[in-house]
Write an enzyme that holds these catalytic residues in place. Sequence first.
Site, PDB file in Angstrom:
ATOM      1  CE1 TYR A 130       4.747   0.963   7.445  1.00 27.42           C
ATOM      2  CE2 TYR A 130       5.997   1.625   5.507  1.00 27.42           C
ATOM      3  CZ  TYR A 130       5.849   0.836   6.638  1.00 27.42           C
ATOM      4  OH  TYR A 130       6.816  -0.081   6.952  1.00 27.42           O
ATOM      5  CE  LYS A 160       2.398  -4.416   4.194  1.00 29.44           C
ATOM      6  NZ  LYS A 160       3.405  -3.647   3.554  1.00 29.44           N
ATOM      7  NE  ARG A 196      21.672  -1.970 -11.383  1.00 29.11           N
ATOM      8  CZ  ARG A 196      22.283  -1.168 -12.280  1.00 29.11           C
ATOM      9  NH1 ARG A 196      21.700  -0.077 -12.688  1.00 29.11           N
ATOM     10  NH2 ARG A 196      23.483  -1.482 -12.725  1.00 29.11           N
ATOM     11  CG  ASP A 235       0.508   3.636  -0.440  1.00 25.11           C
ATOM     12  OD1 ASP A 235      -0.139   2.596  -0.696  1.00 25.11           O
ATOM     13  OD2 ASP A 235       1.567   3.627   0.199  1.00 25.11           O
TER      14      ASP A 235
END
Length: 399
Positions: free
Chosen positions: A115, A214, A62, A189
């Site tokens: 977004y 993406k 993790r 971003d």
Amino acid sequence: MSSDNKKKLSFATRAVHAGYDSANNEGSLNPPIYMTSTYAFDNVAQGAARFAGEEKGHFYSRISNPTQEILETRLANLEEGEAALATASGMGAITATLWTLVAPGDQVLVDKTLYGCTFSFMEHGLKKFGVDICYADFTDPTEVARNLTDKTKVVYFETPVNPNMRVIDIPVVSSLVKAYNPDIKVMVDNTYCTPALQRPLTMGADLVVHSATKYLGGHGDLIAGAVVGDAETIQQIRLFGLKDMTGAVISPMTVFLILRGIKTLQLRMERHCQNAQAIAEMLDAHPAVDKVFFPGLKNDPWHAVAAKQMDAFGGMMALELKGGYEAGVRMLNKLKLAKLAVSLGDAETLIEHPASMTHGVYTSEERGEHGISEGLVRISAGLEAVEDIIADLEQALVG
Ligand code: 4LM
């Protein structure tokens, strides 16, 4: 090759090699996928030292994983940052970072268009926990300056903006924020560009976030994200935002696919950009089209800013038809080759309707206030032969 080599080799070379040495891995040109959740210690003292951060080494996946570390080194190298953290999704990167940086009473100053799920996180996530979210039009730097306060902790924006393709001047915004208070983190971003086209950390930003789903992955076969910045902040995000707040851990198998995707990132971006330019020019001249939003068009209001900070104009665009929303729906329903789908940066050309899909979490009033028109259609130019994409769009625009 370590990220120290970032200045020595060209981008395309670093995209293939950075962060991985086959000599340390049985000569295997592709990295091993370490499918493990935990790591054996030699003795109790070693386990304690790793948990305390006194000894380098993995202790639980993790927090870190050797395959993931290769991707993180490569991304830090390509973005020209000190360190990176890979996450299970773009939203995982954005939320892990912001949960780490802000506390109740702080202000986050945000560009007015985001977004959809990032907007939703600001509006329904951070706000609910007492963080003040202030929206401003970042294409006007005086608006940014006017809204900075002594409570501002983070200044956040996308550029080009999803979905309306406004372009924000990274050096201008970063320098005015830093002049006001150097401790405020400027967070960009960079999903639409990737470091192949734009490197915000070299222009004054502190942190870059990505949806690696993406262009970085590039093949539409995974969900992932990343944040890149200085080593200290990235470590804080790893040990708090990721480890304790979100648990948005990336799978080693996904890491492998992104590393494979990044090897061809520059080649793919070149083709995405060329195709987008040709599609935008066709649409700009088409009688059914009212407006095309693409910074590569000379008449685009953001052309000059984009030319200054982007190496090329990207693969994304948006348009409005003269017949408005109904004409947009007719066009989308007639596509044969291009896919009616959200997401972006895939080999396939993807077209969608933001108001009802990616930006459907905004109410219609909010879309009005935040600059997202109801009839807007968004295109992610794929890697197909451009004449085939254009022919498909032309047949869909008829009638
Ligand atoms: C879409 N976008 O637009 P994950 N940042 C930007 C994005 O476009 C996205 C994310 C973060 C779309 C998804 C359906 C600029 C996502 C979030 O989806 O969590 O990897 O990234 O079509």
